[in-house]
Design an enzyme around this catalytic site. Structure first.
Site: not given
Ligand code: ZN
Length: 297
Positions: A11-12, A202, A204, A235, A244
């Site tokens: 996803r990310d 979470h 990065h 992002c 990430n």
């Molecule tokens: Zn993220």
């Protein structure tokens, strides 16, 4: 000691890629990650396909991921429509999300924080029994528009969110990768002390602080972390943000700390290489490039 590592590259990591990554490629990555022993994965996002075309096939990816033994599948849900879709598709865990800062929430979700919060609070209330929830607070530490987030503002939102449900997992998210380890440790410690052992982190790796932030959260008592194999991504709403914190870097670090990850090193490197080679992906992380670490596979 054990850590729970949730994989977020499907996803990310893939979301910011400009060209559409074919569904088969996404599924192959999910399978490779599962084969490496990943037991928790964010497989997609039920956002508007017009807003984020890359995630338009989330239902198809989820359908396959759900068949993989022992894998808990999370999908992101920003609103009621996403919630309805996620429940119909049979997601194991809903990843609700909103931002701690007003300007990022408006840029990312096109509404105010209070509008997001009201909508998400109703979803927490209405979620069927058995469906797990993770409430993600983006930009807890730093915002691309407002800079460093005042600690009191961040903790006000955590307090508001934790009141919704006693057991729900809450993630403090460093969306831009510009949190400092000191800040992460302090806010994580405050959160766990006041509201219990149910926080996730979470992050990065934009400024190279991904692992340092992770270990600061670990030292504060956090035991659930997101990471992305191959460190791919960025992002779209946080300009300049890179991927990430790489899963393989995190696993290497936790192995060195004597913390159990349950992840197979050799197979993880294979999966991380696969992620890094996806056309359009911007890979990150360090360990994949270290011959001695690769040889350990
Ligand atoms: Zn993220």
């Amino acid at each position: 000691m054990k850590v729970i590592l949730s994989e977020v590259s499907p996803r990310d990591g893939l979301q910011p890629i400009a060209g559409f990554v074919p569904t088969e490629t996404k599924i192959a990555l999910v399978r490779a990650l599962h084969a490496a022993g990943i037991t928790r994965m964010e497989v997609g996002s039920f956002v508007s396909p017009r807003a984020i075309p890359q995630m338009a096939d989330t239902a198809d990816v989820l359908q396959v991921a759900k068949q993989l033994e022992g894998l808990e599948c999370t999908v992101l849900v920003p609103n009621r429509r996403g919630f309805d879709t996620a429940i119909a598709a049979g997601a194991d865990r809903l990843g609700l999300f909103m931002s701690v800062t007003e300007s990022h929430n408006k840029a990312n979700l096109n509404r105010t924080r209070m509008e997001s919060f009201t909508d998400l609070a109703a979803i927490v209330r209405d979620a069927p029994k058995g469906v797990k929830i993770r409430f993600n607070l983006s930009c807890t530490f730093h915002c691309p528009f407002e800079g460093v987030v005042p600690e009191t503002e961040a903790m006000e939102w955590v307090e508001r969110v934790q009141e919704l449900n006693d057991e729900m997992e809450i993630s403090l998210c460093d969306t831009t990768g510009n949190a400092s380890p000191h800040q992460v440790g302090k806010l994580m410690r405050h959160s766990i002390t006041h509201w219990g052992d149910r926080f996730a982190y979470h992050g990065h790796d934009t400024y190279g602080l991904g692992l340092a932030n992770m270990v600061a959260a670990w030292d504060a008592g956090c035991r659930v972390f997101d990471a992305g194999s191959g460190g791919i991504g960025g992002c779209p709403y946080a300009p300049g943000a890179t991927g990430n914190t790489a899963m393989e870097d995190a696993v290497w670090m936790f192995n060195r700390m004597g913390v159990e990850t349950g992840i197979h090193w050799g197979k993880l490197i294979e999966a991380a290489d696969m992620a890094a080679q996806i056309p359009g992906a911007l890979p990150g992380g360090r360990v994949r490039g270290v011959p001695a670490a690769r040889a350990a596979a």
